[in-house]
Every structure is written in C-alpha cells, then in structure tokens.
Design a protein around this motif. Sequence first.
Motif, PDB file in Angstrom:
ATOM      1  N   LEU A  81       0.824  -1.210   0.000  1.00 21.45           N
ATOM      2  CA  LEU A  81       0.000   0.000   0.000  1.00 21.45           C
ATOM      3  C   LEU A  81       0.860   1.263   0.000  1.00 21.45           C
ATOM      4  CD1 LEU A  81      -2.852  -0.927   2.481  1.00 21.45           C
ATOM      5  CD2 LEU A  81      -3.055  -0.551   0.029  1.00 21.45           C
ATOM      6  N   CYS A  82       1.969   1.251   0.723  1.00 18.56           N
ATOM      7  CA  CYS A  82       2.824   2.432   0.807  1.00 18.56           C
ATOM      8  C   CYS A  82       3.696   2.634  -0.426  1.00 18.56           C
ATOM      9  CB  CYS A  82       3.724   2.351   2.048  1.00 18.56           C
ATOM     10  SG  CYS A  82       2.822   2.516   3.575  1.00 18.56           S
ATOM     11  N   ASN A  83       4.167   1.572  -1.014  1.00 24.35           N
ATOM     12  CA  ASN A  83       5.133   1.676  -2.106  1.00 24.35           C
ATOM     13  C   ASN A  83       4.580   1.332  -3.474  1.00 24.35           C
ATOM     14  OD1 ASN A  83       7.300   2.457  -0.454  1.00 24.35           O
ATOM     15  ND2 ASN A  83       7.514   0.340   0.212  1.00 24.35           N
ATOM     16  N   GLY A  84       3.343   0.902  -3.545  1.00 28.25           N
ATOM     17  CA  GLY A  84       2.768   0.536  -4.840  1.00 28.25           C
ATOM     18  C   GLY A  84       3.198  -0.850  -5.259  1.00 28.25           C
ATOM     19  N   MET A  85       2.541  -1.352  -6.272  1.00 24.33           N
ATOM     20  CA  MET A  85       2.819  -2.699  -6.752  1.00 24.33           C
ATOM     21  C   MET A  85       3.887  -2.641  -7.818  1.00 24.33           C
ATOM     22  SD  MET A  85       1.487  -5.481  -5.812  1.00 24.33           S
ATOM     23  CE  MET A  85       0.766  -7.028  -6.183  1.00 24.33           C
ATOM     24  N   LYS A  86       5.147  -2.770  -7.414  1.00 24.14           N
ATOM     25  CA  LYS A  86       6.276  -2.729  -8.348  1.00 24.14           C
ATOM     26  C   LYS A  86       6.813  -4.134  -8.532  1.00 24.14           C
ATOM     27  CE  LYS A  86       7.551   1.783  -6.585  1.00 24.14           C
ATOM     28  NZ  LYS A  86       8.504   2.505  -5.772  1.00 24.14           N
ATOM     29  N   SER A  87       7.187  -4.453  -9.737  1.00 22.25           N
ATOM     30  CA  SER A  87       7.732  -5.798  -9.964  1.00 22.25           C
ATOM     31  C   SER A  87       9.224  -5.741 -10.130  1.00 22.25           C
ATOM     32  CB  SER A  87       7.107  -6.424 -11.183  1.00 22.25           C
ATOM     33  OG  SER A  87       7.299  -5.619 -12.308  1.00 22.25           O
TER      34      SER A  87
END
Length: 87
Positions: A81-87
């Motif tokens: 939630l804090c950092n976003g969904m990064k792959s």
Amino acid sequence: MLKYIAAITMFIGYFGVYTARELRFFNLPKPLISVLFQLQFIAQPIFFFFIAEGFNYPRSKKNYALRLLGAAVITQFVYVLCNGMKS
C-alpha cells in the motif's frame, strides 16, 4: 539495548530513503546521504537474531510460527500500500 539500536538505525535509514529528495534540497553532502541509506541494513540482522532467539522460548512453536507468518502477511500488505505494486 540491542533492540533500541536496531529500531533507531532502521528509522534513520528509512527516513533517509523516503526523504532523499528533501535532503538533497538542503545540500547535504552525498556521503552523508549514503550513510543514512546504509544504516537501515544494520537493523535487519539484529531483528533476525531476535526472531531466531525467540523461537526457543514459547510453549508452542507452531503458534509462534503462525504469529510470525501473520505479522509477515500484514506488513506485506502495508508495504504494498505504501510503495505501490512494483515488480
């Protein structure tokens, strides 16, 4: 005392990570900013030690492992939630 050292270094390290743009705005030297980034890595082995050491003391090791798993799942959701969904 060791727990406080780990918590303080983790706080300072993540403070440096999340305020890097602002720190550069104040013209802090790059080696100081780098030290702030590196401080967060001192805390991880200390907390891993506490997890391993704590495994010796509970009555039910299964319940202890389930509590650790629950804490990991909750903190993973907060991280995403804090950092976003990064792959």
